[in-house]
Design a protein around this motif. Structure first.
Motif, PDB file in Angstrom:
ATOM      1  N   ILE A   1       5.556  12.741  -7.755  1.00 48.58           N
ATOM      2  CA  ILE A   1       6.846  12.096  -7.524  1.00 48.58           C
ATOM      3  C   ILE A   1       7.442  11.678  -8.867  1.00 48.58           C
ATOM      4  CG2 ILE A   1       8.007  10.106  -6.479  1.00 48.58           C
ATOM      5  CD1 ILE A   1       5.837  10.171  -4.280  1.00 48.58           C
ATOM      6  N   VAL A   2       8.634  12.180  -9.177  1.00 51.12           N
ATOM      7  CA  VAL A   2       9.262  11.839 -10.456  1.00 51.12           C
ATOM      8  C   VAL A   2      10.481  10.934 -10.312  1.00 51.12           C
ATOM      9  CG1 VAL A   2       8.430  13.765 -11.842  1.00 51.12           C
ATOM     10  CG2 VAL A   2      10.446  14.070 -10.450  1.00 51.12           C
ATOM     11  N   ALA A   3      11.099  10.933  -9.152  1.00 49.05           N
ATOM     12  CA  ALA A   3      12.278  10.088  -8.952  1.00 49.05           C
ATOM     13  C   ALA A   3      12.546   9.900  -7.471  1.00 49.05           C
ATOM     14  CB  ALA A   3      13.495  10.716  -9.628  1.00 49.05           C
ATOM     15  N   LYS A   4      13.265   8.832  -7.161  1.00 49.83           N
ATOM     16  CA  LYS A   4      13.665   8.569  -5.785  1.00 49.83           C
ATOM     17  C   LYS A   4      15.126   8.164  -5.742  1.00 49.83           C
ATOM     18  CE  LYS A   4       9.273   6.341  -4.721  1.00 49.83           C
ATOM     19  NZ  LYS A   4       8.647   5.244  -4.015  1.00 49.83           N
ATOM     20  N   ARG A   5      15.719   8.361  -4.584  1.00 49.90           N
ATOM     21  CA  ARG A   5      17.099   7.916  -4.323  1.00 49.90           C
ATOM     22  C   ARG A   5      18.138   8.526  -5.253  1.00 49.90           C
ATOM     23  NH1 ARG A   5      14.300   2.918  -3.713  1.00 49.90           N
ATOM     24  NH2 ARG A   5      14.343   2.194  -1.547  1.00 49.90           N
ATOM     25  N   LEU A   6      17.878   9.735  -5.737  1.00 47.57           N
ATOM     26  CA  LEU A   6      18.867  10.391  -6.607  1.00 47.57           C
ATOM     27  C   LEU A   6      19.941  11.047  -5.764  1.00 47.57           C
ATOM     28  CD1 LEU A   6      16.725  12.219  -9.312  1.00 47.57           C
ATOM     29  CD2 LEU A   6      17.870  10.019  -9.501  1.00 47.57           C
ATOM     30  N   ARG A   7      21.177  10.944  -6.237  1.00 48.63           N
ATOM     31  CA  ARG A   7      22.297  11.615  -5.585  1.00 48.63           C
ATOM     32  C   ARG A   7      23.252  12.126  -6.642  1.00 48.63           C
ATOM     33  NH1 ARG A   7      24.700   7.770  -0.886  1.00 48.63           N
ATOM     34  NH2 ARG A   7      22.864   6.488  -0.676  1.00 48.63           N
ATOM     35  N   GLY A   8      24.196  12.936  -6.191  1.00 49.46           N
ATOM     36  CA  GLY A   8      25.286  13.371  -7.070  1.00 49.46           C
ATOM     37  C   GLY A   8      24.825  13.920  -8.406  1.00 49.46           C
TER      38      GLY A   8
ATOM     39  N   GLU B   1       0.838  -1.205   0.000  1.00 50.64           N
ATOM     40  CA  GLU B   1       0.000   0.000   0.000  1.00 50.64           C
ATOM     41  C   GLU B   1       0.869   1.250   0.000  1.00 50.64           C
ATOM     42  OE1 GLU B   1      -3.462   0.424  -0.298  1.00 50.64           O
ATOM     43  OE2 GLU B   1      -3.095  -1.642  -0.912  1.00 50.64           O
ATOM     44  N   LEU B   2       1.878   1.240   0.844  1.00 50.77           N
ATOM     45  CA  LEU B   2       2.802   2.364   0.984  1.00 50.77           C
ATOM     46  C   LEU B   2       3.515   2.623  -0.336  1.00 50.77           C
ATOM     47  CD1 LEU B   2       3.653   4.123   3.386  1.00 50.77           C
ATOM     48  CD2 LEU B   2       5.638   2.667   3.628  1.00 50.77           C
ATOM     49  N   GLU B   3       3.940   1.545  -0.998  1.00 50.86           N
ATOM     50  CA  GLU B   3       4.636   1.701  -2.265  1.00 50.86           C
ATOM     51  C   GLU B   3       3.727   2.291  -3.332  1.00 50.86           C
ATOM     52  OE1 GLU B   3       6.716  -1.989  -3.036  1.00 50.86           O
ATOM     53  OE2 GLU B   3       8.100  -1.538  -1.410  1.00 50.86           O
ATOM     54  N   LYS B   4       2.455   1.935  -3.280  1.00 51.20           N
ATOM     55  CA  LYS B   4       1.482   2.501  -4.222  1.00 51.20           C
ATOM     56  C   LYS B   4       1.368   4.005  -4.010  1.00 51.20           C
ATOM     57  CE  LYS B   4      -1.773  -1.142  -4.492  1.00 51.20           C
ATOM     58  NZ  LYS B   4      -3.072  -1.551  -3.987  1.00 51.20           N
ATOM     59  N   VAL B   5       1.247   4.378  -2.759  1.00 52.18           N
ATOM     60  CA  VAL B   5       1.058   5.781  -2.385  1.00 52.18           C
ATOM     61  C   VAL B   5       2.248   6.644  -2.780  1.00 52.18           C
ATOM     62  CG1 VAL B   5       0.829   7.329  -0.383  1.00 52.18           C
ATOM     63  CG2 VAL B   5      -0.544   5.265  -0.499  1.00 52.18           C
ATOM     64  N   THR B   6       3.446   6.067  -2.708  1.00 54.51           N
ATOM     65  CA  THR B   6       4.644   6.856  -3.005  1.00 54.51           C
ATOM     66  C   THR B   6       5.319   6.409  -4.311  1.00 54.51           C
ATOM     67  OG1 THR B   6       6.056   5.404  -1.690  1.00 54.51           O
ATOM     68  CG2 THR B   6       5.079   7.284  -0.559  1.00 54.51           C
ATOM     69  N   ALA B   7       4.554   5.788  -5.191  1.00 57.92           N
ATOM     70  CA  ALA B   7       5.116   5.336  -6.469  1.00 57.92           C
ATOM     71  C   ALA B   7       5.439   6.522  -7.373  1.00 57.92           C
ATOM     72  CB  ALA B   7       4.129   4.409  -7.176  1.00 57.92           C
ATOM     73  N   ILE B   8       6.393   6.324  -8.292  1.00 55.04           N
ATOM     74  CA  ILE B   8       6.711   7.337  -9.300  1.00 55.04           C
ATOM     75  C   ILE B   8       5.415   7.646 -10.056  1.00 55.04           C
ATOM     76  CG2 ILE B   8       8.092   7.848 -11.359  1.00 55.04           C
ATOM     77  CD1 ILE B   8      10.003   7.346  -9.123  1.00 55.04           C
ATOM     78  N   GLY B   9       5.113   8.926 -10.210  1.00 56.09           N
ATOM     79  CA  GLY B   9       3.881   9.316 -10.892  1.00 56.09           C
ATOM     80  C   GLY B   9       2.741   9.637  -9.938  1.00 56.09           C
ATOM     81  N   SER B  10       2.866   9.220  -8.683  1.00 58.13           N
ATOM     82  CA  SER B  10       1.825   9.548  -7.700  1.00 58.13           C
ATOM     83  C   SER B  10       1.998  10.966  -7.203  1.00 58.13           C
ATOM     84  CB  SER B  10       1.921   8.646  -6.462  1.00 58.13           C
ATOM     85  OG  SER B  10       2.054   7.317  -6.806  1.00 58.13           O
ATOM     86  N   LEU B  11       0.902  11.525  -6.693  1.00 58.96           N
ATOM     87  CA  LEU B  11       1.004  12.815  -6.021  1.00 58.96           C
ATOM     88  C   LEU B  11       1.697  12.577  -4.685  1.00 58.96           C
ATOM     89  CD1 LEU B  11      -2.384  14.626  -6.646  1.00 58.96           C
ATOM     90  CD2 LEU B  11      -0.115  15.347  -7.387  1.00 58.96           C
ATOM     91  N   ALA B  12       2.673  13.404  -4.382  1.00 59.07           N
ATOM     92  CA  ALA B  12       3.446  13.222  -3.155  1.00 59.07           C
ATOM     93  C   ALA B  12       2.567  13.430  -1.926  1.00 59.07           C
ATOM     94  CB  ALA B  12       4.601  14.211  -3.131  1.00 59.07           C
ATOM     95  N   PRO B  13       2.524  12.435  -1.022  1.00 63.76           N
ATOM     96  CA  PRO B  13       1.775  12.627   0.219  1.00 63.76           C
ATOM     97  C   PRO B  13       2.368  13.790   1.016  1.00 63.76           C
ATOM     98  CG  PRO B  13       2.547  10.351   0.035  1.00 63.76           C
ATOM     99  CD  PRO B  13       3.173  11.119  -1.089  1.00 63.76           C
ATOM    100  N   ASP B  14       1.506  14.521   1.697  1.00 64.05           N
ATOM    101  CA  ASP B  14       1.977  15.675   2.453  1.00 64.05           C
ATOM    102  C   ASP B  14       2.740  15.240   3.700  1.00 64.05           C
ATOM    103  OD1 ASP B  14       2.420  18.324   2.842  1.00 64.05           O
ATOM    104  OD2 ASP B  14       0.376  18.843   3.433  1.00 64.05           O
ATOM    105  N   ILE B  15       3.659  16.083   4.114  1.00 60.82           N
ATOM    106  CA  ILE B  15       4.359  15.899   5.384  1.00 60.82           C
ATOM    107  C   ILE B  15       4.175  17.197   6.147  1.00 60.82           C
ATOM    108  CG2 ILE B  15       6.605  15.620   6.519  1.00 60.82           C
ATOM    109  CD1 ILE B  15       7.597  14.122   4.083  1.00 60.82           C
ATOM    110  N   GLU B  16       3.766  17.100   7.390  1.00 62.87           N
ATOM    111  CA  GLU B  16       3.677  18.296   8.230  1.00 62.87           C
ATOM    112  C   GLU B  16       4.387  18.003   9.538  1.00 62.87           C
ATOM    113  OE1 GLU B  16       0.456  21.535   9.999  1.00 62.87           O
ATOM    114  OE2 GLU B  16      -0.272  19.659   9.134  1.00 62.87           O
ATOM    115  N   LEU B  17       5.510  18.686   9.743  1.00 61.63           N
ATOM    116  CA  LEU B  17       6.334  18.460  10.923  1.00 61.63           C
ATOM    117  C   LEU B  17       6.884  19.786  11.438  1.00 61.63           C
ATOM    118  CD1 LEU B  17       8.400  15.296   9.886  1.00 61.63           C
ATOM    119  CD2 LEU B  17       6.673  15.395  11.671  1.00 61.63           C
TER     120      LEU B  17
END
Length: 164
Positions: A145-152, A20-36
């Motif tokens: 969400i367009v990409a994950k784990r990008l560095r450098g 479920e979590l992977e679906k929610v944060t999959a590439i192409g999904s709307l990014a879930p909000d974070i409020e902290l």
């Protein structure tokens, strides 16, 4: 199907939640909000940056690889901030002092630094299924969400593309 058959089995439930979590944060999904809360205790929302290209950066002062990557993140920010690039840093720190010292020492000069100081139990990390850091999620101007784990180098390329 397994979930329907064995809803109370812990392993099955964990697996189901992970999918479920992977679906929610999959590439192409709307990014879930974070409020902290930020360092002053003021609540900051990821969604307040909508319309910008945003890098959610999960990191911590105690994470060596994160600190090593920070100069690169700073360089990308300095280069593309004027073109609409923002960073939303979610720290998995547990000690406020160490967190703030690392922000200052590594020159992380953007305003959006948040942490609930809950270490691996960070609410932000939970929402995005983060199990190791550094972990980045790149969001386009529409909040997708367009990409994950990008560095450098990869990170810079993708940011450049999205800001143009």
């Amino acid at each position: 199907a397994m979930y329907k058959a064995y809803p109370e089995n812990d392993f099955v439930k964990q697996y189901h939640d992970k999918i479920e979590l992977e679906k929610v944060t999959a590439i192409g999904s709307l990014a879930p909000d974070i409020e902290l809360p930020d360092a002053e205790g003021k609540m900051r929302k990821l969604s307040s940056l909508k319309g910008k290209v945003v890098l959610i950066d999960f990191w911590a002062s105690w994470c060596g690889p994160c600190r090593k990557e920070n100069p690169n993140v700073v360089a990308v920010y300095n280069k593309y901030h004027s073109k609409g690039f923002e960073i939303f840093s979610v720290s998995l720190d547990k000690d406020r002092e160490s967190w703030l010292k690392a922000i200052a020492k590594d020159n992380l000069l953007w305003p959006d630094h948040v942490s609930d100081l809950k270490y691996w139990k960070s609410e932000g990390a939970k929402i995005y299924g983060v199990t190791s850091i550094p972990y980045t999620v790149l969001i386009d101007k529409k909040g997708k969400i367009v990409a994950k784990r990008l560095r450098g180098e990869e990170l810079e390329q993708k940011v450049k593309e999205l800001c143009e």
